[in-house]
Design a protein around this motif. Structure first.
Motif, PDB file in Angstrom:
ATOM      1  N   ALA A 153       0.837  -1.215   0.000  1.00  0.00           N
ATOM      2  CA  ALA A 153       0.000   0.000   0.000  1.00  0.00           C
ATOM      3  C   ALA A 153       0.869   1.262   0.000  1.00  0.00           C
ATOM      4  O   ALA A 153       1.968   1.272   0.564  1.00  0.00           O
ATOM      5  CB  ALA A 153      -0.893  -0.008   1.234  1.00  0.00           C
ATOM      6  N   SER A 154       0.366   2.294  -0.635  1.00  0.00           N
ATOM      7  CA  SER A 154       1.049   3.593  -0.643  1.00  0.00           C
ATOM      8  C   SER A 154       0.067   4.666  -1.078  1.00  0.00           C
ATOM      9  O   SER A 154      -0.766   4.442  -1.956  1.00  0.00           O
ATOM     10  CB  SER A 154       2.222   3.582  -1.630  1.00  0.00           C
ATOM     11  OG  SER A 154       2.738   4.884  -1.819  1.00  0.00           O
ATOM     12  N   THR A 155       0.179   5.828  -0.458  1.00  0.00           N
ATOM     13  CA  THR A 155      -0.519   7.019  -0.960  1.00  0.00           C
ATOM     14  C   THR A 155       0.506   8.034  -1.442  1.00  0.00           C
ATOM     15  O   THR A 155       0.563   8.397  -2.619  1.00  0.00           O
ATOM     16  CB  THR A 155      -1.399   7.639   0.148  1.00  0.00           C
ATOM     17  OG1 THR A 155      -2.395   6.697   0.526  1.00  0.00           O
ATOM     18  CG2 THR A 155      -2.079   8.919  -0.344  1.00  0.00           C
ATOM     19  N   ARG A 156       1.359   8.491  -0.502  1.00  0.00           N
ATOM     20  CA  ARG A 156       2.293   9.582  -0.796  1.00  0.00           C
ATOM     21  C   ARG A 156       3.284   9.236  -1.911  1.00  0.00           C
ATOM     22  O   ARG A 156       3.453   9.983  -2.877  1.00  0.00           O
ATOM     23  CB  ARG A 156       3.100   9.938   0.472  1.00  0.00           C
ATOM     24  CG  ARG A 156       2.393  10.836   1.420  1.00  0.00           C
ATOM     25  CD  ARG A 156       2.851  10.553   2.846  1.00  0.00           C
ATOM     26  NE  ARG A 156       2.187   9.352   3.275  1.00  0.00           N
ATOM     27  CZ  ARG A 156       0.999   9.350   3.871  1.00  0.00           C
ATOM     28  NH1 ARG A 156       0.432  10.481   4.178  1.00  0.00           N
ATOM     29  NH2 ARG A 156       0.399   8.217   4.176  1.00  0.00           N
ATOM     30  N   THR A 157       3.950   8.087  -1.762  1.00  0.00           N
ATOM     31  CA  THR A 157       5.036   7.772  -2.698  1.00  0.00           C
ATOM     32  C   THR A 157       4.482   7.534  -4.093  1.00  0.00           C
ATOM     33  O   THR A 157       5.002   8.063  -5.077  1.00  0.00           O
ATOM     34  CB  THR A 157       5.804   6.529  -2.198  1.00  0.00           C
ATOM     35  OG1 THR A 157       6.109   6.711  -0.812  1.00  0.00           O
ATOM     36  CG2 THR A 157       7.078   6.323  -2.977  1.00  0.00           C
ATOM     37  N   ARG A 211       7.789  -0.606  -5.282  1.00  0.00           N
ATOM     38  CA  ARG A 211       7.643  -0.839  -3.833  1.00  0.00           C
ATOM     39  C   ARG A 211       7.377  -2.321  -3.640  1.00  0.00           C
ATOM     40  O   ARG A 211       6.455  -2.884  -4.239  1.00  0.00           O
ATOM     41  CB  ARG A 211       6.508  -0.021  -3.234  1.00  0.00           C
ATOM     42  CG  ARG A 211       6.245  -0.418  -1.772  1.00  0.00           C
ATOM     43  CD  ARG A 211       5.370   0.542  -1.040  1.00  0.00           C
ATOM     44  NE  ARG A 211       6.041   1.800  -0.815  1.00  0.00           N
ATOM     45  CZ  ARG A 211       5.592   2.754   0.009  1.00  0.00           C
ATOM     46  NH1 ARG A 211       4.479   2.555   0.697  1.00  0.00           N
ATOM     47  NH2 ARG A 211       6.243   3.880   0.152  1.00  0.00           N
ATOM     48  N   HIS A 260      14.347   3.225   1.824  1.00  0.00           N
ATOM     49  CA  HIS A 260      13.319   4.083   1.202  1.00  0.00           C
ATOM     50  C   HIS A 260      14.039   5.378   0.828  1.00  0.00           C
ATOM     51  O   HIS A 260      13.860   6.422   1.456  1.00  0.00           O
ATOM     52  CB  HIS A 260      12.191   4.326   2.195  1.00  0.00           C
ATOM     53  CG  HIS A 260      10.919   4.858   1.591  1.00  0.00           C
ATOM     54  ND1 HIS A 260      10.824   5.331   0.295  1.00  0.00           N
ATOM     55  CD2 HIS A 260       9.674   4.986   2.130  1.00  0.00           C
ATOM     56  CE1 HIS A 260       9.579   5.736   0.069  1.00  0.00           C
ATOM     57  NE2 HIS A 260       8.869   5.534   1.161  1.00  0.00           N
ATOM     58  N   GLN A 307      12.341   8.819   0.280  1.00  0.00           N
ATOM     59  CA  GLN A 307      11.772   9.396   1.512  1.00  0.00           C
ATOM     60  C   GLN A 307      12.850  10.176   2.262  1.00  0.00           C
ATOM     61  O   GLN A 307      12.624  11.315   2.679  1.00  0.00           O
ATOM     62  CB  GLN A 307      11.194   8.294   2.404  1.00  0.00           C
ATOM     63  CG  GLN A 307      10.629   8.817   3.719  1.00  0.00           C
ATOM     64  CD  GLN A 307       9.399   9.688   3.540  1.00  0.00           C
ATOM     65  OE1 GLN A 307       8.489   9.314   2.825  1.00  0.00           O
ATOM     66  NE2 GLN A 307       9.376  10.861   4.170  1.00  0.00           N
ATOM     67  N   PRO A 358       7.368  10.546   8.142  1.00  0.00           N
ATOM     68  CA  PRO A 358       7.189  10.167   6.728  1.00  0.00           C
ATOM     69  C   PRO A 358       5.729   9.974   6.332  1.00  0.00           C
ATOM     70  O   PRO A 358       5.406  10.022   5.144  1.00  0.00           O
ATOM     71  CB  PRO A 358       7.951   8.834   6.632  1.00  0.00           C
ATOM     72  CG  PRO A 358       7.970   8.292   8.036  1.00  0.00           C
ATOM     73  CD  PRO A 358       8.020   9.499   8.926  1.00  0.00           C
ATOM     74  N   GLY A 359       4.860   9.753   7.336  1.00  0.00           N
ATOM     75  CA  GLY A 359       3.477   9.423   7.043  1.00  0.00           C
ATOM     76  C   GLY A 359       3.366   7.987   6.547  1.00  0.00           C
ATOM     77  O   GLY A 359       4.358   7.428   6.062  1.00  0.00           O
ATOM     78  N   PRO A 360       2.222   7.353   6.638  1.00  0.00           N
ATOM     79  CA  PRO A 360       1.044   7.913   7.311  1.00  0.00           C
ATOM     80  C   PRO A 360       1.253   7.971   8.817  1.00  0.00           C
ATOM     81  O   PRO A 360       1.949   7.145   9.381  1.00  0.00           O
ATOM     82  CB  PRO A 360      -0.068   6.918   6.949  1.00  0.00           C
ATOM     83  CG  PRO A 360       0.642   5.623   6.676  1.00  0.00           C
ATOM     84  CD  PRO A 360       1.968   5.983   6.104  1.00  0.00           C
TER      85      PRO A 360
HETATM   86  N1   CP Z   1       6.013   7.750   3.523  1.00  0.00           N
HETATM   87  C1   CP Z   1       5.484   6.841   2.688  1.00  0.00           C
HETATM   88  O1   CP Z   1       6.186   6.021   2.077  1.00  0.00           O
HETATM   89  O2   CP Z   1       4.127   6.932   2.582  1.00  0.00           O
HETATM   90  P1   CP Z   1       3.217   6.013   1.660  1.00  0.00           P
HETATM   91  O3   CP Z   1       3.260   4.623   2.241  1.00  0.00           O
HETATM   92  O4   CP Z   1       1.848   6.634   1.731  1.00  0.00           O
HETATM   93  O5   CP Z   1       3.796   6.028   0.268  1.00  0.00           O
END
Ligand code: CP
Length: 314
Positions: A65-69, A118, A146, A149, A272-274
């Protein structure tokens, strides 16, 4: 001006893969950050560079899962005129048993230039780099690395501070399972910062932690003498049930609460989130003047534009 920075940057940088921060020299890191800053506009938004790569194709392959990256790579590619193709393991032939390498060979046979990958397995990215013709950009690898990041973290910090040299940076939380911590520790130290870490016993450190990284018992000990605090979430998905700490104890010893931060007004906060809001960080810290958490996301786009440009430099 943005075009001039890009042209100079492209002359300077060239690299086929970005598997880890170890692939980058300090000069590479500084160049990527300079480039990222050059596309940020005075009102804090992201400009469009003159240099475009309309003939380049990048697959964004996310097995976790990922949103930002994922979305920041996608928007970075769009801003550079690169065609980005989204591959999600769910709903693909991975569900019919196709292996990572078979999938990557399939993408390679479609003459894709690069894969932003990823994957949860340590070493997966190096295998793909070794076995295919595609450039591989690591967008998160198991507990190992990462790199983009850590680059965006440095970029966001250097918008508020002239240098990391002489800085003291605390990293608090689930360090053992954190690919972000590993990449941060490498870059922060090579850029001249000293690093202190802190977390519960089951997640406080990892085997090859550098000797000069100090360990502290609680977040209060860390806050005493740091300039920057990097908060990490508990990675529940990577923990066995007997490793999950009591959340009450965790909050008492490791959480960045509003009250704690109020006593350290010069400390900048990154994450780094989330964010597990209300566990490792209180909600109103997200919008505090001391927090770079939302700004990191913007730097994520700018840094990933710089990384993609570096790959495609003629
Ligand atoms: N920081 C980071 O990798 O966030 P995501 O998992 O949302 O990509």
């Amino acid at each position: 001006m943005v075009g001039l920075f890009f042209a100079l940057f492209l002359l300077f940088m060239a690299g086929r893969h970005l598997l880890s921060t170890y692939d980058l020299t300090v000069d590479d890191v500084k160049s990527i950050v300079t480039e990222a800053h050059s596309v940020l506009t005075n009102d804090g938004r992201i400009g469009t560079p003159d240099v475009q790569y309309p003939d380049r194709r990048v697959v964004l392959a996310f097995y976790e899962a990922s949103t930002r990256t994922r979305i920041s790579f996608e928007t970075a590619a769009q801003r550079l005129g690169i065609t980005s193709i989204h591959f999600q393991a769910t709903g693909s032939s991975v569900e019919k048993g196709e292996s990572l390498l078979d999938t990557m060979h399939t993408l390679d046979a479609m003459d894709v230039d690069a894969v932003v990958l990823r994957h949860g397995s340590n070493g997966a990215h190096a295998s793909v780099a070794a076995e295919t013709r595609m450039s591989v950009i690591n967008a998160g690898e198991g507990t190992t690395a990462h790199p983009t990041q850590a680059l965006l973290d440095v970029s966001a910090i250097l918008e508020r501070r002239p240098s990391l040299s002489g800085c003291r940076i605390g990293i608090v939380g689930d360090i053992r399972h954190s690919r972000v911590a590993r990449s941060q520790i490498d870059l922060f130290r090579r850029l001249g910062a000293s690093v202190v870490i802190c977390g519960p016993e089951t997640m406080a450190t990892f085997d090859d932690m550098p000797n000069d990284v100090e360990q502290r018992s609680t977040i209060d000990d860390v806050l005493e003498d740091v300039n920057i605090l990097s908060m990490l979430r508990i990675q529940f998905e990577r923990l066995n049930s007997d490793e999950v700490p009591s959340l009450d104890d965790y909050r008492k010893r490791y959480a960045l609460t509003t009250k704690r931060l109020a006593n350290h007004k010069d400390v900048l906060v990154i994450h780094p989130g989330p964010v597990n809001v209300g566990i490792e960080v209180d909600a109103d810290i997200l919008t505090s003047q001391q927090s770079l958490i939302r700004r990191q996301v913007t730097h994520g786009v700018a840094v990933r534009m710089a990384v993609l440009s570096r790959l495609f430099a003629p």
